[in-house]
Every structure is written in structure tokens, then in C-alpha cells.
Design an enzyme around this catalytic site. Sequence first.
Site, PDB file in Angstrom:
ATOM      1  CD  GLU A 172      -2.811   1.516   0.938  1.00 35.11           C
ATOM      2  OE1 GLU A 172      -3.251   0.430  -0.079  1.00 35.11           O
ATOM      3  OE2 GLU A 172      -3.660   2.295   1.210  1.00 35.11           O
ATOM      4  CG  ASP A 173       1.274   3.061   3.456  1.00 34.39           C
ATOM      5  OD1 ASP A 173       0.332   3.401   2.735  1.00 34.39           O
ATOM      6  OD2 ASP A 173       1.348   2.703   4.479  1.00 34.39           O
TER       7      ASP A 173
END
Length: 707
Positions: free
Chosen positions: A76-77
Site C-alpha cells: 500500500e505505502d
Amino acid sequence: MGHFTKLRHQLETYLDKEQVEEVYQAYLLAAKAHKGQRRRTGDPYIAHPVAVARILADMRLDMQSIIAAILHDVIEDTSIDKSSVASRFGEQVAELVDGVTKLTQIKFESKAEAQAEYFRKMVLAMARDIRVILVKLADRLHNMRTLGALNPSKRRRIAKETLEIYAPIASRLGMYNFRVEFEDLGFAAYHPTRYRVLSQAVKKARGNRREILKIIEQALREGVGSHGIAADAISGREKHLYSIYKKMRNKRLSFSEVMDVYGFRVVVDSIDTCYRVLGMVHQIYKPVPERFKDYIAIPKANGYQSLHTTLFGPYGVPIEIQIRTQEMHNMAENGIAAHWLYKDSVGASEAQVRAREWLTRLLEMQQSTGNSLEFIESVKIDLFPDEVYVFTPKGDIMELPTGATAVDFAYAVHSDVGNTCVAAKIDKRLAPLSTQLSNGQTVEVVSAPGARPNPAWLNFVVTGKARSNIRHYLKSQRRTESTTLGQRLIEEMLSYYSKTIDDIAGENLAKVLVEAGFNNIEELYESTGLGNQMPMVIARRLLGYDEDVAATELERSSDAPPAPLVVRGSEGLVVSIASCCRPIPGDPIVGVLQPGRGLEIHVDDCPKVAEIRHNPDKCVPARWEEDVKGEFEVDLRLSVVNQRGVLASIAAAIADAESNIDDIRVGQRDERYSLVDITLAVRDRTHLARIMRRVRRMKVVNKISRI
Ligand code: MN
């Protein structure tokens, strides 16, 4: 590498060296990927995934879950993708990380929709690999513990979601410790003031309770000891804040009523001992009748097992006692996670089996419900299980939520049984389908071939399975009915031009279908029956008439007006009786097409249809069937003398004329008279006339008229 040290110590207690090293490699990767990122708390980002991993290490989760926890935010990041996780740590870890990521990514228009869809995704992910949910729960738990760093509105939103989704899921999976922490942290963040006030009150009350707790504990200890029973633990147990709050709110109890109950738990070595301890505590203090529950013989849906009993304690205080084995206790605290904690535990595998069963049920349900909101509505009921246990005629135990009715039972047996049930026998006596079941009853379903679900059942069924099956059936039923109605409407319009469907040229039909975007004539019928197409327009276009020719002109060219549609009043879902004028058999009627809802039957001179009365595009000529059976509601307005008992005598007169009052509204008119509006059920106009005659004869009735 300070962040990893504590985790390493935990892992070394149950993983072997190579596995710990592998986790360390994942840590190095995550630390590098998250480098420079910080959390709102000011901590370096890597502290979060490590904390999540530590929560899971507490439950002795396997290496793959721990690695997934450490990597749960990298896809995700950061720039790392699923395939690179897979090539370095294997397909399973990649799937776990991906599952957790997908749960994080969902964004939606409305909050309700987002929540519902989120939940649906979560269930699907869980069904694939239950460890996904454990990582996600641990992730949420750490976020809740560090919630203070967020702004108030975000904090509230997350707290609400935790209370509405995460806590019930933890509970459903039997993970009591998670649930309690979710609930108390969620409560503190969602209702900060209530939390503060309540926790102060509890602190004070606990101080006052200490003395009496000691007396009870002493008595229990001596009792158990004198019977030579080895109890591993006898302890007073305190309710957590949120459950006190919920009890006060839901059961409308005062604070002292909730706090007045003293909870104890006795943990022993074997099931046999559980029952012996039960007998023993019943000798020490008198049991409260009907408060004994045997969750050992019949475990709860999440696998929870214990004996529960309530006793009259010293000074008459109620004591709630739970008696269980150590294994059951582990299960009660950790649920499916107990599987990893105590690999050899029998109870844990029970929890796993239960969780599987539940997930399978959810999957079935999600296939039969149309959208995620409907799904979550069905599942919500499953998430708050207060069960009743009833028996089939063969003696099998069925588990249903509290409030479940005979219809819920029928659907629990099989959806076909539910769809065709007409009555139920409860303990061999005939009972209405809406009867709520109680523990221990034997239930037999009476079904009839050709019977079908009644929409009214939706008012009382409580299980997700019954609800989604009934809805599903009604949806397809509605489709069949609207198709039939649409066909009738179009055919009657065609007959107005002395044509039948066979007279339609193929290319005309094809043209109409293409223009309206239908694949076949069934779809055209269905849409017409639902009131979305105007049958007169469709008929003209099917016949190839120019659309610009006014309908009235064509009307003149025909000898007879269209044959009226015959109405029985019991057509089902697509023909409805208008509530503005409430026509009854005998009244001249007209059908009005209501887009999306089908045909609405009005009285011929209803003011609502006055304007469109002669528009053949919107109004369909209709008449009642010769021999209509059924009951129809009608509104009457009476002017009656103000006098005691007048309503009772009118009701008696109406009952005398074989009718029932459905609703009654009284309004003052002047000193002498009152206006009374009555809704009652009649068979037809003749029946109504008889009732009105009967009522009009009464001395107290000044005037009576139909509204
Ligand atoms: Mn996270």
C-alpha cells in the site's frame, strides 16, 4: 535494531532459528521500504508493523502470519509490489499481505456502502485464509491503541467502525480478549465523556464491592476444597466498561443494577469436574431458577463452552458463575487464535470448525443477496448471536438466534422447506409461522407443494438466511409476475387494433427491442409490467404505426375500446390497490401505470387520476373479476354523538356485520358530535353497504360516508 529486539525475544520462544531469521529479513525489507515515513504519533513508521507482529507473536502465530504482519503496509505505502513479496517470501505470504492491503484500499461513495462492501470483502478474504483477518485485527488493535494522535472526527469514525465491525467479528471468532480491547478503546474514543464518567463510577463501586467479593470467594473456595476438587482458579470477574454501558443502554438497567451482579469463574481440570462443581455451588448458594445454561453440551456458535448459573448470594446479591475447563478457558479468551496458541488443544480445533462453518454460511448468503448493504444487514444478525436451541422431529439440534420464528427454523432446515412452509407444529401443536421459538422446543414444519413465501414474513424473520431467501424469491417472483402482466397489457392493446402478437412483423419487433435496449421480448414484457413502458405506445410501435399520429385519432379508427384488464386483487407484487381511494370489488376501477412498481388500481373517479383518466398511455381500463375473493380495506367517516362508550358500540356493530376494524382515528368536531375515521376490511360493495346500513341505524350515529 531496537524495534526488532522485543519481537525477536517473543519469536524465539516458539519459532526455530531459521524462521526467526526469515522474519528478520522481512523486517529489514520493511524498515528500508518505510524509511523516512512517520506515523502521526511521531514514531518511525516501522514501529507500527512491528507492533502488529508482536500482537500476533503473543498468540504464537506462525512465521508466515508474522512476516505478513511486518509487510502488511508495504504494498500500500511503498514501492514494493505483490510479486516481489512473493518471490522473496513465498506465495502464501504475498497472498496474506495482498488480502490485508485490499481490505485497506476500499473507498466508496456513501459511508454505509463503504462499510458494507468493506465487510463483504473482509468475509471473502477470511474465507480464503483466516490468517488475513488475524493480521487485520492486530493491525486495527494497534491503530486503536495509538488512536490519540488522530484528529477527533477521524478518531470517531475509526472508533465507530471498530465497534460496529471489528469487535463483533472478534467476538464471532471467539476472540474475547480482542473484543474487550476493541470495545473499551472504541467506547473511549467514540463517547469520551460517557467513558470517563462511567469509569469513575466503576472505580468507586469496585472499591465498595471488595468486601463482599472476598466473602463469596472464600465460601466457594472452602466448598470446592471440602469436596476434594482441585480448582485451578476461582476468581471474581469484572465486566469491561463497554459491556456495562451496553447493558445499561440496551436493557435499560441502572448503573447499580448492572454493578450489583457479582461474577465468578471457576476453572477446573475436566468436564466431569465442571458438573460436580456446579452441584457444589448450588449447595452453597441457592440457584436462581431457569438461569442455568449448559454451553458445554451445546456450545455457542463461536465454539464457546462453559456452564453458567446464577445464585442468590449473601445479602441476596446475585452471583453469576461460569464453570469451565482450562481448555475451554483458553478457547473463551482467544477463540480461533487458540489454535496457534495451544496446538494440541481439542477446544481450539472446535473453534476452527465453527469458524469454517460460519464462513461457509456467509459465502452462501453473499451469493444469494443482491448488494453489499443487504448482505451486511443479513450478517449483522449473525454477528450478535444470542441463540435459542430447538429440535427437529428427529431430535437434531438446530441453533437459531434469539427471536427466531418458525419461518427461520424452516429456512434453517432447507431453503425449499422455507419457501413452501404454510404452518408449524411446535411441540406437536399447530402454531402460526410467526411464533417465536424458545429453547428446547421441538419444531416441525408443515409445508405444501406450490406454497410460496409471503412478503409479510420479512416483518418477523430474524435470520439472515431466511431474509435473503425470501427476498431472493420475491425478486424472481416479481419478475415472473411483471412479465405476465406486461404480456397481458400489450396483448390487450394489440387486440384493440384487432391484432395479436402473431401479427407483428419481425423487423418491427426487432426495432422496438433495439431502441429500448432489450435483448428479447420477455424483457420488454417485464419492463412493461413494471410500469416502465407504456403498453399503448409499445403496441403502436410494434404495429409500425407512426408515433406522431395522435392516440385519439387511432382510437376513433377502432370500433371497440380496449378490453379491460381483469383484476383479482390478489395478483401479487405488481398489481396494487391504491391507498388514496381504496377501491373495493364492485367499484368501477382504472389501472394506472407506476414506473418501477407496476399497475396501481384506483377508483374510476379518484381525483388523483382525473387528469390522466383518458390518456391511454398511462391508464389501463380495468374491471374486477366476477367472483373476487379476499378482503379489501375501505375508509369510512362517521359523525357520532359525544358520549361514553360510543366507539365500543360502533365496533360491536361492525363486528356484527362480519368485518374487522383495522384502524380508528377520532377527532373532535363540536360539543355535540365527534368525527371518527375508521379503516375496515370488507369483501365487496355489497358487504360494505350492509355494514353502513347497520351502523347508520344506530342512534348515536349522525352521519356515515365512505371517504
Ligand atoms: Mn497498518
